[in-house]
Every structure is written in C-alpha cells, then in structure tokens.
Write an enzyme that holds these catalytic residues in place. Structure first.
Site, PDB file in Angstrom:
ATOM      1  N   ASP A 137      -7.075  -9.362   0.330  1.00 53.42           N
ATOM      2  CA  ASP A 137      -8.542  -9.401   0.302  1.00 53.42           C
ATOM      3  C   ASP A 137      -9.049 -10.684   0.961  1.00 53.42           C
ATOM      4  OD1 ASP A 137      -7.156 -10.427  -1.848  1.00 53.42           O
ATOM      5  OD2 ASP A 137      -8.617  -9.860  -3.370  1.00 53.42           O
TER       6      ASP A 137
ATOM      7  N   LYS B 102      -0.424  -8.562  -1.944  1.00 56.27           N
ATOM      8  CA  LYS B 102      -1.325  -8.567  -3.105  1.00 56.27           C
ATOM      9  C   LYS B 102      -0.456  -8.945  -4.318  1.00 56.27           C
ATOM     10  CE  LYS B 102      -5.367  -7.745  -4.999  1.00 56.27           C
ATOM     11  NZ  LYS B 102      -6.518  -8.630  -4.798  1.00 56.27           N
TER      12      LYS B 102
ATOM     13  N   TYR C 212       2.413   5.169   2.388  1.00 62.33           N
ATOM     14  CA  TYR C 212       2.323   6.338   3.260  1.00 62.33           C
ATOM     15  C   TYR C 212       3.577   7.216   3.190  1.00 62.33           C
ATOM     16  CZ  TYR C 212      -1.697   3.979   5.436  1.00 62.33           C
ATOM     17  OH  TYR C 212      -2.900   3.362   5.663  1.00 62.33           O
TER      18      TYR C 212
ATOM     19  N   ASP D 161      -7.240  -2.653  12.316  1.00 62.02           N
ATOM     20  CA  ASP D 161      -8.526  -2.111  12.777  1.00 62.02           C
ATOM     21  C   ASP D 161      -9.593  -3.210  12.741  1.00 62.02           C
ATOM     22  OD1 ASP D 161      -7.456   0.425  13.126  1.00 62.02           O
ATOM     23  OD2 ASP D 161      -9.184   1.429  12.241  1.00 62.02           O
TER      24      ASP D 161
ATOM     25  N   ASP E 295      -2.375  -1.418   8.491  1.00 67.79           N
ATOM     26  CA  ASP E 295      -3.200  -0.376   9.090  1.00 67.79           C
ATOM     27  C   ASP E 295      -4.670  -0.818   9.060  1.00 67.79           C
ATOM     28  OD1 ASP E 295      -3.974   2.037  10.108  1.00 67.79           O
ATOM     29  OD2 ASP E 295      -3.509   3.230   8.346  1.00 67.79           O
TER      30      ASP E 295
END
Ligand code: NAD
Length: 366
Positions: A228, A196, A147, A256, A252
């Site tokens: 994942d 990852k 970001y 959620d 992020d």
C-alpha cells in the site's frame, strides 16, 4: 543468424500491434543480416474460435520449440464477449496462464521508462519526477500466488462464498529474487521488495527468502516496502525506485500504475522468462476491445517487447538498442499515437507509427 520466433497475434488490438512489431523485427533483420522465421500460434479468444479451447497442446509444443515467442494481447470485452460465458478454465486468459505455467515462465520483467519526449504525457508533476527521470523495472513473480492457487465458489443457506488461495513456497520466491538481483547488478543496484508482511504469512516468507538471496549480492542495497505504501510512493516519489521485486498480484497492479507514469499503458513492454534463454514477450496492456479495429492503438509497448526479445532470448543487444533508439527518434520527431498525444494534438495511427520506427531502424547506428 537464423532464428525461429513464435507469433501470437491474439485478440482485440493484438493483431494490429503485432503487425507493427513484426514489421520492425523484419527491418532489424534486414539491417543486421539476420533471418527471423515466424511460426504463427493461436492463443486466447482466437484459439477458442478455431479449436474450442484457449490453448491447444500443439500450440504449446510449437511455442516451446521456438527460440522465443512474441505476443499481442488476448481476451475480449469481459461484459459482452461470448468467451466470458464459458466456464473460467475455457476462457481466453486460462490459455495464457497455462502457457506461463507449463513453460515455467516464472519471472516477469516490466521496464517502466519515461522518455524525455513524453514528459508532457506523464500525469505526474515534473518536479516529482526529478532530474534523474523515471527508469525502473518491476520483476513480478508470474506462476504462483493468488492467480494459481485453488479457488472455488459455494453457496450455503442462500449465502454465496468465494475462496481464492494465496500460496508460495521458498523456491518460487528464491528463483524470482535471483532474477531481480541479477538485473539490479546491471542497473543502479537497488531493490525494493514489495509485500504485505504486516498481515500475510506468504509475505513474511517472501521477506525472509529475499533477505537470504540478498546475502549473495552484497553490492545491491535491499529495502522492503509494504504494497500500500509502494502504491503511494510510486506517485509521490517515483524516481526513488530502481528494481521493484514483488509477487504476482501486487506486480500486476503496481505495473499498471507505473505504466501511467511513462505516459500510457501503451508504452509498457514485458518479458516472461524461465531458466533457459526462452521467453514470452508481450505488452503489459490488454486487448483494448474499446479501440480494436480503429487503427489507433499504440504499438510501441509491443515493439519495445520485441527489443527485449532480441536482448534476453536471442542475445542481440546491438539490434535491441537500435529498436529502442528508433522508437526514441520517432517520438523526438513529434509523432504520437492518440494515447500519448497532448490535448488538441492529432495522433498518428498504429501502422504509421510502425512504419516510422522501421524506417528509423534502417539508418540506426548505436
Ligand atoms: P486494457 O489494457 O485492454 O485497456 C485498458 C485501457 O487502456 C483501455 O482504455 C484501452 O483502450 C487502453 N489501451 C490499452 N492498450 C492500449 C494501446 N496499446 N494503445 C492505446 N490504448 C491502449 O485492459 P482491460 O480493458 O481491462 O482488458 C481488456 C481485455 O484484455 C480483457 O479481456 C482482459 O482480460 C485482457 N487482458 C489481457 C492481457 C494479456 O493479454 N496479457 C493483459 C491484461 C488484460
């Protein structure tokens, strides 16, 4: 005691939910004999409308001079709002990213907790949640990674190419990891660091740095999990997690996902912290333009963020626990905004929920 609190009402449902958080803070101040002096600040779309930019230098300086800042959410409908016809650096989110970066708010804490009273609103089968329940914290790195990396879009021979850069240095990773280990020490002493590392160099550095930090916390058990797999495990075995430590974008997305286990994104609070006691407190959700102005937004994530503010920035632990207990009392009595109401159940409105929590606070004893 007297405190100065910055208040960013924001856009969409922001002003509606902040109204309730301020109501509850005032009830806490009254109950415990404190005084909260509020300083209204503009950020996001409201600041664009007033000043043409999503964050002014004055608002930033004002925020920095407060003991803490509480914020509703910012932004509008990204498809229809005129704010999204501006260049990216002038859009609402750019103001928030700038505030996080300039105030060095590198650690974002997102507690995800399933209240017993909301089990029916949780989309996961009760047997998967288990008898221990669901109670975890995501510690998300907030001022680095994808970001904040360099980005550009270009066109060569009629083909568009877009580039976003994901960069981390070891110091950025280390300071976030230290926060996560400190939090784990006060909880069940278990960290799942999510990356990852089978693909990304930045994740391999992440893993190595987290392992170095872990040496200073021998009581905390550390495991690594690929992002994942973590997305899958959050749904298949959510109660295994205590503290998830992860980078900006993974955090992020995973938060959620975790929020839905708590019943609704309207339940998930957050704190963004730097190395001082200052913090920016906001719900994890956005400005929900689809329900803005209807008076039905769930204010509990913002109210619980206010409780985090009392705990982390103002050192008012008892007062924070009282707000949490007051939220629980309102839920126990069966009150629900529509997002957490069961099928066929009529929910109550935003301000009614705020009133109930504020009332419950006046008799709270923890
Ligand atoms: P959103 O979180 O605003 O909404 C997603 C869904 O959740 C919607 O159906 C909405 O009605 C519902 N919802 C969200 N909060 C709720 C609440 N308190 N009570 C009941 N229902 C609630 O996400 P989005 O629609 O993708 O984004 C809308 C805007 O918010 C965009 O401009 C986005 O950039 C912005 N946004 C801001 C923040 C922030 O301020 N930190 C965070 C995320 C998104």
């Amino acid at each position: 005691m007297e405190y100065r609190i910055g208040v960013i009402r924001g856009d969409g449902i922001g002003p509606e939910i902040i109204e309730e958080a301020v109501k509850v803070l005032d009830a806490a101040a009254h109950r415990f004999g404190h005084k909260f002096n509020y300083s209204e600040l503009l950020l996001g779309g409201a600041s664009i409308d007033a000043h043409g930019v999503p964050l002014t230098d004055e608002a930033l300086a004002d925020a920095e001079s407060c003991d803490a800042v509480i914020m509703g959410s910012i932004g509008g409908d990204t498809g229809t709002s005129p704010w999204y016809r501006l260049e990216p650096s002038r859009r609402p989110e750019a103001g928030l990213l700038r505030m996080r970066k300039e105030l060095n708010l590198f650690a974002n804490l997102r507690p995800a907790y399933l209240f017993d009273e909301l089990k029916a609103a949780c989309p996961i089968k009760e047997e998967l949640i288990g008898s221990e329940g669901f109670d975890m914290v995501i510690v998300r790195e907030l001022t680095g990674g994808l970001y904040f990396g360099e980005r550009h879009t270009s066109e060569v021979d009629g083909v568009m190419t877009a580039v976003d850069t994901l960069e981390y240095n070891a110091d950025e990773i280390r300071r976030t990891a230290v926060k996560a280990f400190e939090i784990a020490m006060k909880r069940d002493k278990k960290i799942t660091s999510v990356d990852k590392a089978n693909v990304l160099d930045s994740s391999r550095l992440w893993r190595r740095t987290v392992e170095e930090v872990a040496k200073d916390y021998p009581e905390v058990s550390l495991e690594h999990m690929l992002v994942d797999n973590c997305a899958m495990q959050l749904v298949s075995e959510p109660s295994q997690f205590d503290v998830i430590l992860t980078e900006n974008m993974f955090g992020d997305i995973l938060s959620d996902e975790a929020s839905m286990i708590t019943g609704s994104i309207g339940m998930l609070s957050s704190a963004s912290l730097n190395d001082t006691s200052f913090g920016l407190y906001e719900p994890s959700h956005g400005s929900a333009p689809d329900i803005a102005g209807k008076g039905i937004a769930n204010p509990l994530a913002t109210i619980l963020s206010a409780a985090m503010m009392l705990k982390y920035s103002l050192n008012l632990d008892k007062e924070a626990r009282c707000i949490e207990a007051a939220v629980k009392k309102a839920l126990k009595a069966g009150y629900r905004t529509p997002d957490i109401a069961r099928k066929g159940e009529k929910g109550i409105g935003t301000s009614e929920m705020g009133n109930l929590v504020a009332e419950a606070l006046s008799t709270c004893s923890v």
